[in-house]
Write a protein that holds these residues in place. Structure first.
Motif, short mmCIF file in Angstrom:
data_model
loop_
_atom_site.label_atom_id
_atom_site.label_comp_id
_atom_site.label_asym_id
_atom_site.label_seq_id
_atom_site.Cartn_x
_atom_site.Cartn_y
_atom_site.Cartn_z
N VAL A 259 7.17 -10.04 11.25
CA VAL A 259 6.54 -8.82 10.73
C VAL A 259 6.12 -7.91 11.88
N GLY A 260 6.34 -6.62 11.70
CA GLY A 260 5.97 -5.64 12.72
C GLY A 260 4.53 -5.16 12.55
N GLY A 261 4.18 -4.14 13.32
CA GLY A 261 2.79 -3.66 13.26
C GLY A 261 2.69 -2.14 13.31
N ILE B 212 0.09 0.18 11.86
CA ILE B 212 -1.26 0.19 12.45
C ILE B 212 -1.19 0.78 13.86
N LEU B 213 -0.35 0.22 14.69
CA LEU B 213 -0.29 0.69 16.08
C LEU B 213 0.97 0.21 16.79
N ARG B 214 1.56 1.09 17.58
CA ARG B 214 2.66 0.70 18.49
C ARG B 214 2.21 1.00 19.92
N GLY B 215 2.50 0.09 20.80
CA GLY B 215 2.05 0.24 22.18
C GLY B 215 2.56 1.51 22.84
N ALA B 216 3.78 1.92 22.48
CA ALA B 216 4.39 3.08 23.14
C ALA B 216 3.59 4.36 22.89
N GLN B 217 2.73 4.34 21.88
CA GLN B 217 1.87 5.52 21.63
C GLN B 217 1.00 5.82 22.84
N ALA C 115 2.66 -11.66 16.07
CA ALA C 115 2.43 -11.38 17.51
C ALA C 115 3.72 -11.34 18.31
N GLY C 116 4.82 -11.04 17.65
CA GLY C 116 6.10 -10.86 18.35
C GLY C 116 6.44 -12.07 19.19
N ILE C 117 6.80 -11.80 20.45
CA ILE C 117 7.06 -12.92 21.37
C ILE C 117 5.85 -13.19 22.26
N GLY C 118 4.78 -12.43 22.05
CA GLY C 118 3.55 -12.67 22.83
C GLY C 118 3.53 -11.96 24.17
N SER C 119 4.54 -11.15 24.45
CA SER C 119 4.59 -10.41 25.73
C SER C 119 4.74 -8.91 25.44
N PRO C 120 4.14 -8.07 26.29
CA PRO C 120 4.18 -6.64 26.03
C PRO C 120 5.52 -6.00 26.39
N PHE C 121 5.67 -4.74 26.01
CA PHE C 121 6.82 -3.88 26.35
C PHE C 121 8.08 -4.25 25.60
N VAL C 122 7.98 -5.03 24.56
CA VAL C 122 9.12 -5.19 23.65
C VAL C 122 8.61 -4.96 22.24
N THR C 123 9.50 -5.00 21.28
CA THR C 123 9.08 -4.79 19.89
C THR C 123 9.38 -6.05 19.08
N THR C 124 9.01 -5.98 17.83
CA THR C 124 9.24 -7.15 16.97
C THR C 124 10.73 -7.29 16.61
N ASP C 125 11.53 -6.27 16.90
CA ASP C 125 12.99 -6.45 16.76
C ASP C 125 13.46 -7.53 17.73
N THR C 126 12.97 -7.42 18.96
CA THR C 126 13.33 -8.44 19.97
C THR C 126 12.81 -9.81 19.52
N LEU D 176 13.95 -12.69 8.43
CA LEU D 176 13.79 -11.39 7.77
C LEU D 176 12.85 -10.56 8.63
N LYS D 177 13.36 -9.46 9.18
CA LYS D 177 12.51 -8.59 9.99
C LYS D 177 11.96 -7.47 9.11
N LEU D 178 10.65 -7.48 8.93
CA LEU D 178 9.99 -6.44 8.13
C LEU D 178 9.19 -5.55 9.06
N SER D 179 9.39 -4.25 8.97
CA SER D 179 8.56 -3.37 9.80
C SER D 179 7.18 -3.28 9.15
N GLY D 180 6.18 -2.95 9.96
CA GLY D 180 4.84 -2.79 9.41
C GLY D 180 4.82 -1.72 8.32
N GLU D 181 5.69 -0.73 8.47
CA GLU D 181 5.70 0.36 7.49
C GLU D 181 6.14 -0.10 6.11
N1 UDP Z 1 4.75 -5.74 20.54
C1 UDP Z 1 4.82 -6.29 21.83
N2 UDP Z 1 5.50 -7.47 22.00
C2 UDP Z 1 6.15 -8.09 20.99
C3 UDP Z 1 6.11 -7.51 19.70
C4 UDP Z 1 5.41 -6.35 19.51
O1 UDP Z 1 4.26 -5.74 22.76
O2 UDP Z 1 6.75 -9.15 21.22
C5 UDP Z 1 3.93 -4.54 20.31
C6 UDP Z 1 4.68 -3.26 20.64
O3 UDP Z 1 3.77 -2.34 21.19
C7 UDP Z 1 5.12 -2.80 19.26
C8 UDP Z 1 3.95 -3.19 18.41
O4 UDP Z 1 3.56 -4.47 18.95
O5 UDP Z 1 5.38 -1.42 19.20
C9 UDP Z 1 4.22 -3.31 16.93
O6 UDP Z 1 5.49 -3.90 16.71
P1 UDP Z 1 6.76 -3.03 16.24
O7 UDP Z 1 6.76 -1.69 16.89
O8 UDP Z 1 7.96 -3.86 16.44
O9 UDP Z 1 6.45 -2.87 14.70
P2 UDP Z 1 7.36 -2.22 13.55
O10 UDP Z 1 7.99 -0.98 14.10
O11 UDP Z 1 8.40 -3.23 13.21
O12 UDP Z 1 6.41 -2.00 12.43
#
Ligand code: UDP
Length: 253
Positions: free
Chosen positions: A63-65, A68-73, A146-157, A22-27
């Motif tokens: 779970v997403g984040g 609180i914060l997304r790296g792409a910001q 903590a997603g996959i633990g590597s930057p530049f992807v999202t929790t969808d991946t 189940l993929k839940l966004s932080g929102e």
């Molecule tokens: N993130 C990452 N690697 C990962 C998962 C997440 O670098 O494997 C960072 C990325 O910057 C992402 C942020 O964590 O934007 C929060 O996750 P995401 O945007 O997926 O959250 P959601 O949109 O689901 O709330």
């Protein structure tokens, strides 16, 4: 690959899916348009997960984040924080959310484990695939942080990656809209809601479902995705029960 991969020995006959991601966004953990974590929202999600879990389905939550914060910001090269650092900050944000969700689930009696892709002894277990599988088979809800633990992807991946590793039957992508539309329904009220799609169509039409890496992983390995509206009461339970809700995406219709 078939639409649903069921282990005939382990599958409970009444269950459509034996194990789901189940993929839940932080929102989903906050009120619409707000940041941070809302107690009522977390409780509401936890209740829905509890109902679904009580059907006997094994549930792992990614779970997403974004609340609180997304790296792409921080993608602007003039930003004082480097983008890669910001992605790690985003991953830490998912851990904060995971801890909130764990408490909300345990408060209503659901045994839960948080497993983090970034080592964080003291707050969460390290993600180890075999250990995660064991938790699931023992009826624990596993929250993957903590997603996959590597930057530049999202929790969808991360959801797609963990679905493959944990041999989940489907990725359930919880959103604020009813499924996948032909266009943004907030901009065009006549946008069409798809009932079913195949991956080729998602790619060809560049439909916004999940990020491109997640789509590529699920497509290559034949893991279906269901995009549905978690705001509608009971939809998480319906999705997990395999009822017709949202947009189903698979290798063939
Ligand atoms: N993130 C990452 N690697 C990962 C998962 C997440 O670098 O494997 C960072 C990325 O910057 C992402 C942020 O964590 O934007 C929060 O996750 P995401 O945007 O997926 O959250 P959601 O949109 O689901 O709330």
């Amino acid at each position: 690959m078939p639409e649903v991969v069921e282990d005939p020995v382990k599958a409970k006959p009444e269950l459509r899916y034996r194990r789901v991601i189940l993929k839940l966004s932080g929102e989903s953990l906050t009120r619409s348009g707000e940041r941070g974590i809302g107690g009522d929202e977390v409780h509401h999600i936890a209740r829905q997960i509890q109902s679904a879990h009580s059907s006997g389905c094994e549930v792992a939550v990614v779970v997403g984040g974004g609340n609180i914060l997304r790296g792409a910001q921080f993608s602007d090269s003039n930003a004082s924080v480097q983008e890669s650092t910001a992605h790690y900050m985003g991953m830490l944000a998912t851990v904060i959310n995971a801890l909130a969700l764990q408490d909300a689930l345990e408060a209503i009696g659901c045994p839960t484990r948080v497993m983090s892709a970034i080592r964080m002894d003291g707050v969460a277990e390290q993600f180890i695939r075999r250990r995660a599988t064991r938790h699931l088979s023992r009826g624990r809800i596993v929250i993957l942080a903590a997603g996959i633990g590597s930057p530049f992807v999202t929790t969808d991946t991360a959801a797609a990656q963990r679905a493959l590793e944990l041999e989940a039957d489907i990725v359930l992508k919880a959103t604020r809209v009813d499924g996948v539309y032909s266009e943004d329904p907030e901009k065009n009220p006549h946008a069409m809601l798809y009932d079913r799609l195949d991956f080729a169509e998602v790619v060809a039409k560049n439909l916004r479902v999940m990020d491109a890496t997640a789509i590529a992983l699920c497509r290559e390995h034949g893991v279906p995705i269901l995009v549905f509206n978690f705001k509608k009461e009971g939809n998480i339970v319906r999705a997990i029960a395999g009822e017709s809700v949202g947009t189903w995406i698979g290798l063939r219709l």
